[in-house]
Motif scaffolding. Structure first.
Motif, PDB file in Angstrom:
ATOM      1  N   GLU A   1       0.817  -1.221   0.000  1.00 49.81           N
ATOM      2  CA  GLU A   1       0.000   0.000   0.000  1.00 49.81           C
ATOM      3  C   GLU A   1       0.846   1.265   0.000  1.00 49.81           C
TER       4      GLU A   1
ATOM      5  N   ALA B   1      -5.119   0.870  -3.750  1.00 42.86           N
ATOM      6  CA  ALA B   1      -5.847  -0.088  -2.906  1.00 42.86           C
ATOM      7  C   ALA B   1      -6.332  -1.297  -3.701  1.00 42.86           C
TER       8      ALA B   1
ATOM      9  N   SER C   1      -3.370  -3.590  -3.124  1.00 37.53           N
ATOM     10  CA  SER C   1      -3.049  -4.017  -1.750  1.00 37.53           C
ATOM     11  C   SER C   1      -4.222  -4.681  -1.025  1.00 37.53           C
TER      12      SER C   1
END
Ligand code: FE
Length: 186
Positions: free
Chosen positions: A85, A90, A93
Motif C-alpha cells: 500500500e 488499494a 493491496s
C-alpha cells in the motif's frame, strides 16, 4: 518508503526459489501461475499485479519460515498488503490483505470448497482460525475489494501445478510498472 520495480525484481531473485509453503512449486512459480490465470481471465492490471504479489509477505518477512515451521501463522497477507500500500493503489493491496480471509469465507459459503483445498491449505486454514461464522461471512462480503479477494483466492488455489508454463516475470513486471503510483505514506 517507495517500492520500485527493482525492489520487486530482487525479492523474486532472492526468495523466488524457496518452496511455496510445503507445496511442490516454488514461490516464484506460484506467483507467476497465479498472475497468469488472472491475465487469462481478463482481470484488470491491478488485480493481475495483486495475483503476482499476493504472497510477497512471505518474501519480505524474515521470520516467516521459522514461524511456519513452529506451527504459527505469520500473517503474511497483512505484511504483504502493508508493504504494497506504500506504492500501489488499494485495488492491488486490499485484495492481497483479504486473500486469506477469502479462503475462510469460501469455506463458510461453499460446502465443497474446503474438500477441494490442498492439504497444506487445509492445515494453514486451521492455523489462521478456521472457516468463518455465517455472521463474519456476511460482513466479509460487504468489504471493499471482497469480490476481487475471492477471485484472487480461487486463482491462488489453482497456482500450484508442477511444471506449468507461464509468461516470464519480465512480462508481469511491465504490468507492475503501469500500476505503481510511487505514493509515500505520510
Ligand atoms: Fe498463494
Amino acid at each position: 518508503m517507495v517500492i520500485d520495480l527493482s525492489d520487486i525484481q530482487s525479492l523474486f531473485e532472492t526468495y523466488g526459489q524457496r518452496p511455496y509453503a510445503g507445496e511442490a512449486v516454488t514461490q516464484a512459480e506460484h506467483a507467476l501461475q497465479c498472475a497468469a490465470v488472472a491475465e487469462l481471465q481478463g482481470a484488470s492490471d491491478e488485480l493481475i499485479v495483486a495475483a503476482l504479489l499476493h504472497d510477497i509477505g512471505h518474501m519480505i518477512d524474515k521470520n516467516d519460515e521459522r514461524l511456519a515451521e513452529n506451527g504459527k501463522d505469520a500473517r503474511h497477507e497483512r505484511q504483504g498488503a502493508n508493504f504494497l500500500e506504500t506504492s500501489f493503489p488499494a485495488a492491488v493491496s486490499e485484495p492481497v490483505r483479504l486473500h486469506v480471509a477469502a479462503k475462510a469465507y469460501l469455506c463458510a459459503v461453499e460446502p465443497d470448497y474446503h474438500a477441494r483445498l490442498s492439504p497444506v491449505s487445509q492445515r494453514s486454514l486451521a492455523l489462521q482460525g478456521g472457516p468463518m461464522s455465517a455472521t463474519d461471512a456476511e460482513a466479509f462480503r460487504h468489504l471493499p475489494f471482497a469480490n476481487d479477494a475471492i477471485l484472487l483466492r480461487r486463482w491462488d488455489d489453482l497456482a500450484k501445478e508442477v511444471g506449468r508454463q507461464t509468461p516470464s516475470l519480465e512480462h508481469f513486471l511491465t504490468i507492475v510498472e503501469k500500476t505503481l503510483v510511487g505514493r509515500t505514506k505520510a
